[in-house]
Scaffold this motif. Structure first.
Motif, short mmCIF file in Angstrom:
data_model
loop_
_atom_site.label_atom_id
_atom_site.label_comp_id
_atom_site.label_asym_id
_atom_site.label_seq_id
_atom_site.Cartn_x
_atom_site.Cartn_y
_atom_site.Cartn_z
N LYS A 39 -57.51 10.37 21.50
CA LYS A 39 -57.23 10.63 19.96
C LYS A 39 -56.04 9.72 20.42
CE LYS A 39 -56.09 13.94 17.40
NZ LYS A 39 -56.46 13.98 16.25
N TYR A 40 -55.24 9.21 21.19
CA TYR A 40 -54.64 7.84 20.96
C TYR A 40 -55.52 6.70 20.51
CZ TYR A 40 -51.11 3.70 21.82
OH TYR A 40 -50.51 3.11 22.18
N SER A 43 -56.34 6.61 17.14
CA SER A 43 -55.63 6.47 16.04
C SER A 43 -55.06 4.55 15.76
CB SER A 43 -54.08 6.95 16.73
OG SER A 43 -53.40 5.86 17.61
N GLU A 92 -62.99 15.32 14.10
CA GLU A 92 -62.51 14.12 14.25
C GLU A 92 -63.65 13.13 13.65
OE1 GLU A 92 -59.68 13.91 16.39
OE2 GLU A 92 -59.32 16.06 16.58
N TRP A 259 -49.98 10.15 16.37
CA TRP A 259 -51.40 10.47 15.74
C TRP A 259 -50.51 11.43 14.31
CZ3 TRP A 259 -52.21 10.77 21.05
CH2 TRP A 259 -52.18 11.92 20.98
#
Length: 259
Positions: A39-40, A43, A92, A259
């Motif tokens: 997720k990082y 972002s 995603e 995020w």
């Protein structure tokens, strides 16, 4: 740009949970630390992942195979021939390639074994057990302007890690030292950028350890750069580390939550 994540180790120092699952699948909140790392990167717009699996690789594969359903509301209608309807699906923007790189393969061997999935292009590389708020855009920009074959993110967490020696410019890794008491030295915090030429320094053999001969040789050749990060960084080696990350996440103030 592809992101390679090393997720195949045994995780023996956090064995309370790693006997059931790979360390990257140990959760912070209700999601594996691997998800937090992805997720990082996402972002920042990096969404093409190659996961180097090994120990209990089936757990990681099953997680992604079921991810779409786990993150959605679902109706199963058994009276209508076992129909399934997905509601409010959350997708995603990820492309995830899962590669079994061997149970006992070391870090360098794992990277070499996914070369065919990376291709002849630069890529990012990190470990599947650490989170940070490193500026990935700044890291990439420094790497591109440096002309190095590889750039790692240097951090200063404490005295239980080996340290890096830098040259006079402070921008090139000149060598490595064994673990020592805290002396202000920089260590490799992962979050690396590499050119395809790095593969010439690697072997697909099980025993090829990225942080040993390959990086040491890159350093001797003046081809290994460092991006100094003074912000947050935390690996999850022990349950104590995990509890610390869990507390940060539950507080809603986790530094990597962008995020």
């Amino acid at each position: 740009m592809k992101i390679v994540i090393l997720a195949g180790g045994l995780g023996t120092r956090i064995s309370e949970e790693s006997h059931l699952k790979p360390k990257p699948m140990i959760t912070i909140g209700d999601q594996p630390i691997l998800w937090h790392i992805m997720k990082y990167y996402s972002s920042f717009g990096f969404n093409d992942f190659i996961i180097c699996c090994g120990y209990k690789s089936h757990v990681i594969k099953e997680y992604f195979a079921d991810y779409y359903l786990y993150r959605s509301d679902v109706t199963f209608d058994f009276s209508a021939g076992n129909e399934m309807t997905v509601h409010q699906n959350i997708a995603e923007p990820w492309r995830v390639t899962l590669v079994d790189t061997g149970l006992h393969t070391q870090t360098g061997g794992r990277v070499k074994r996914v070369q065919k999935y990376i291709g002849d292009e630069p890529f990012m590389l990190t470990y599947g057990d650490g989170v940070s708020n490193v500026d990935l855009n700044a890291l990439l920009a420094q790497h591109r302007s440096s002309g190095k074959l590889a750039t790692l993110t240097g951090i200063q967490p404490g005295g239980r890690f080996g340290v890096l020696d830098l040259d006079k410019t402070g921008q090139t890794v000149a060598g490595f030292r064994e673990k020592a008491k805290e002396d202000g030295g920089w260590i490799n915090g992962g979050f690396m950028v590499m050119e395809p030429g790095v593969f010439d320094y690697l072997s697909a053999e099980e025993g090829c350890i990225l942080e040993r001969t390959p990086m040491e040789t890159l350093a001797k050749d003046g081809r290994l750069g460092i991006y100094k990060h003074g912000g947050f960084w935390q690996c999850m080696d022990t349950q104590r580390d995990r509890f610390k990350l869990e507390e940060l996440w539950e507080s809603g103030k986790a530094p990597w939550l962008v995020w």
